[in-house]
Design a protein around this motif. Structure first.
Motif, PDB file in Angstrom:
ATOM      1  N   ARG A  19     -26.632  -8.504 -33.903  1.00  0.00           N
ATOM      2  CA  ARG A  19     -27.057  -7.630 -35.002  1.00  0.00           C
ATOM      3  C   ARG A  19     -28.247  -8.214 -35.741  1.00  0.00           C
ATOM      4  O   ARG A  19     -29.146  -7.500 -36.156  1.00  0.00           O
ATOM      5  N   GLU A  20     -28.247  -9.520 -35.914  1.00  0.00           N
ATOM      6  CA  GLU A  20     -29.379 -10.172 -36.572  1.00  0.00           C
ATOM      7  C   GLU A  20     -30.633 -10.043 -35.714  1.00  0.00           C
ATOM      8  O   GLU A  20     -31.720  -9.760 -36.224  1.00  0.00           O
ATOM      9  N   LEU A  21     -30.496 -10.222 -34.418  1.00  0.00           N
ATOM     10  CA  LEU A  21     -31.627 -10.081 -33.504  1.00  0.00           C
ATOM     11  C   LEU A  21     -32.179  -8.667 -33.549  1.00  0.00           C
ATOM     12  O   LEU A  21     -33.393  -8.457 -33.659  1.00  0.00           O
ATOM     13  N   GLN A  22     -31.311  -7.687 -33.481  1.00  0.00           N
ATOM     14  CA  GLN A  22     -31.748  -6.288 -33.502  1.00  0.00           C
ATOM     15  C   GLN A  22     -32.469  -5.966 -34.816  1.00  0.00           C
ATOM     16  O   GLN A  22     -33.513  -5.321 -34.812  1.00  0.00           O
ATOM     17  N   SER A  23     -31.939  -6.439 -35.911  1.00  0.00           N
ATOM     18  CA  SER A  23     -32.562  -6.211 -37.212  1.00  0.00           C
ATOM     19  C   SER A  23     -33.932  -6.886 -37.293  1.00  0.00           C
ATOM     20  O   SER A  23     -34.896  -6.313 -37.805  1.00  0.00           O
ATOM     21  N   CYS A  24     -34.025  -8.094 -36.783  1.00  0.00           N
ATOM     22  CA  CYS A  24     -35.279  -8.840 -36.796  1.00  0.00           C
ATOM     23  C   CYS A  24     -36.346  -8.117 -35.979  1.00  0.00           C
ATOM     24  O   CYS A  24     -37.486  -7.966 -36.422  1.00  0.00           O
ATOM     25  N   VAL A  25     -35.993  -7.650 -34.799  1.00  0.00           N
ATOM     26  CA  VAL A  25     -36.940  -6.937 -33.939  1.00  0.00           C
ATOM     27  C   VAL A  25     -37.369  -5.630 -34.599  1.00  0.00           C
ATOM     28  O   VAL A  25     -38.551  -5.275 -34.596  1.00  0.00           O
ATOM     29  N   SER A  26     -36.425  -4.930 -35.201  1.00  0.00           N
ATOM     30  CA  SER A  26     -36.737  -3.670 -35.873  1.00  0.00           C
ATOM     31  C   SER A  26     -37.718  -3.892 -37.028  1.00  0.00           C
ATOM     32  O   SER A  26     -38.707  -3.171 -37.169  1.00  0.00           O
ATOM     33  N   ARG A  27     -37.447  -4.876 -37.865  1.00  0.00           N
ATOM     34  CA  ARG A  27     -38.360  -5.178 -38.989  1.00  0.00           C
ATOM     35  C   ARG A  27     -39.742  -5.540 -38.475  1.00  0.00           C
ATOM     36  O   ARG A  27     -40.753  -5.095 -39.005  1.00  0.00           O
ATOM     37  N   ALA A  28     -39.798  -6.370 -37.446  1.00  0.00           N
ATOM     38  CA  ALA A  28     -41.086  -6.787 -36.882  1.00  0.00           C
ATOM     39  C   ALA A  28     -41.844  -5.589 -36.319  1.00  0.00           C
ATOM     40  O   ALA A  28     -43.065  -5.479 -36.472  1.00  0.00           O
ATOM     41  N   PHE A  29     -41.133  -4.671 -35.684  1.00  0.00           N
ATOM     42  CA  PHE A  29     -41.757  -3.471 -35.129  1.00  0.00           C
ATOM     43  C   PHE A  29     -42.451  -2.664 -36.227  1.00  0.00           C
ATOM     44  O   PHE A  29     -43.600  -2.260 -36.081  1.00  0.00           O
ATOM     45  N   TYR A  30     -41.762  -2.445 -37.324  1.00  0.00           N
ATOM     46  CA  TYR A  30     -42.315  -1.630 -38.400  1.00  0.00           C
ATOM     47  C   TYR A  30     -43.375  -2.365 -39.218  1.00  0.00           C
ATOM     48  O   TYR A  30     -44.287  -1.739 -39.753  1.00  0.00           O
ATOM     49  N   GLU A  31     -43.279  -3.670 -39.315  1.00  0.00           N
ATOM     50  CA  GLU A  31     -44.247  -4.441 -40.096  1.00  0.00           C
ATOM     51  C   GLU A  31     -45.541  -4.710 -39.333  1.00  0.00           C
ATOM     52  O   GLU A  31     -46.595  -4.880 -39.938  1.00  0.00           O
ATOM     53  N   SER A  32     -45.477  -4.737 -38.026  1.00  0.00           N
ATOM     54  CA  SER A  32     -46.653  -5.048 -37.217  1.00  0.00           C
ATOM     55  C   SER A  32     -47.682  -3.929 -37.308  1.00  0.00           C
ATOM     56  O   SER A  32     -47.357  -2.755 -37.127  1.00  0.00           O
ATOM     57  N   GLN A  33     -48.905  -4.309 -37.574  1.00  0.00           N
ATOM     58  CA  GLN A  33     -49.996  -3.339 -37.670  1.00  0.00           C
ATOM     59  C   GLN A  33     -50.786  -3.254 -36.364  1.00  0.00           C
ATOM     60  O   GLN A  33     -51.768  -2.527 -36.290  1.00  0.00           O
TER      61      GLN A  33
END
Length: 66
Positions: free
Chosen positions: A39-53
């Motif tokens: 769950r932590e991995l999935q959350s981390c990847v999701s945040r990175a996806f949305y934050e990446s420009q």
């Protein structure tokens, strides 16, 4: 990394875009101990996806919740 790439691929498909992890981002993901497991991995990847420009996720886009 297979799980992280899978999460990223699903996000890309849902948003009709293509993104990938930089080599340094992969190293950062692999060096983390993941106390929150999948769950932590999935959350981390999701945040990175949305934050990446960019079309890639860099190590600065990876943030861990402690």
């Amino acid at each position: 990394m297979p799980l992280a790439r899978n999460f990223l691929e699903k996000l890309c498909a849902a948003h009709n875009t293509v993104k990938f992890f930089s080599d340094t981002a992969e190293e950062k993901l692999q060096s983390h101990t993941w106390p929150g497991n999948i769950r932590e991995l999935q959350s981390c990847v999701s945040r990175a996806f949305y934050e990446s420009q960019n079309d890639f996720i860099s190590e600065s886009d990876i943030r861990f919740v402690l």
